[in-house]
Motif scaffolding. Sequence first.
Motif, mmCIF file in Angstrom:
data_model
loop_
_atom_site.group_PDB
_atom_site.id
_atom_site.type_symbol
_atom_site.label_atom_id
_atom_site.label_comp_id
_atom_site.label_asym_id
_atom_site.label_seq_id
_atom_site.Cartn_x
_atom_site.Cartn_y
_atom_site.Cartn_z
ATOM 1 N N SER A 57 35.178 38.203 41.875
ATOM 2 C CA SER A 57 35.992 37.267 41.104
ATOM 3 C C SER A 57 35.260 36.844 39.836
ATOM 4 O O SER A 57 34.098 36.422 39.908
ATOM 5 N N THR A 60 33.980 33.289 40.151
ATOM 6 C CA THR A 60 32.814 33.190 41.044
ATOM 7 C C THR A 60 31.559 33.614 40.288
ATOM 8 O O THR A 60 30.527 32.937 40.341
ATOM 9 N N ALA A 105 33.224 41.869 36.364
ATOM 10 C CA ALA A 105 34.350 41.195 36.998
ATOM 11 C C ALA A 105 35.412 40.831 35.959
ATOM 12 O O ALA A 105 36.609 40.975 36.211
ATOM 13 N N HIS A 109 39.179 42.250 36.115
ATOM 14 C CA HIS A 109 40.252 41.271 36.367
ATOM 15 C C HIS A 109 40.451 40.445 35.104
ATOM 16 O O HIS A 109 39.997 39.292 35.025
ATOM 17 N N GLY A 112 41.586 36.493 35.047
ATOM 18 C CA GLY A 112 40.492 35.600 35.430
ATOM 19 C C GLY A 112 39.308 35.737 34.500
ATOM 20 O O GLY A 112 38.562 34.784 34.289
#
Length: 189
Positions: A57, A60, A105, A109, A112
Amino acid sequence: MLTVGIVLAVASTLLGLVGLGMTGHMAAHMGAVAVAAPVLALSTSRLRDHGGQGAGSPLTWATIEFVVVWAWHAPALRELADTHVALALVEQAMFLGVGVGLWRAALAHPAGGVAALLLTSMHMTLLGALIGLASRPLYVMMAMHPAPGLDAVADQQLGGVVMLTVGGAVYCLGGLALLGTLLRERAAA
């Protein structure tokens, strides 16, 4: 591109070890997280394009990156790294590792990733401003060995400016580039 990223990572690490004070220290960190990390993330994402599997993520990774960067800039931990080369290398490796993780990440993605990169831009800017605006040296060892031609406070201020301009700008531009990509894809759909 992978080779370029590795060369950038090694060069930025060496820069931090050649005695250029806080300014060189910050340039080394920015070389790792804002130059080498995105290059390595881009090259490895192209090698292993599996729809983002295993990238994690972005938020994260942004949180982990935040904790790592701020922890290493706490005066007590900073002093340990400044007095032990092995710890300085661990610090730089951690910066590079979390940087690559965050950029991978974010690329995997993008929705995000926009938020993660923009949040990282803000905390890099804040930490750089706090370091750059301090009226006294925050780091004992850095103050004892400022960059050539600068006193301890001026060296620290310039180091803070390097962090907030390079780190803040690169992460902000990365977030905006991902946002632009998402908007173009949405318009084309």
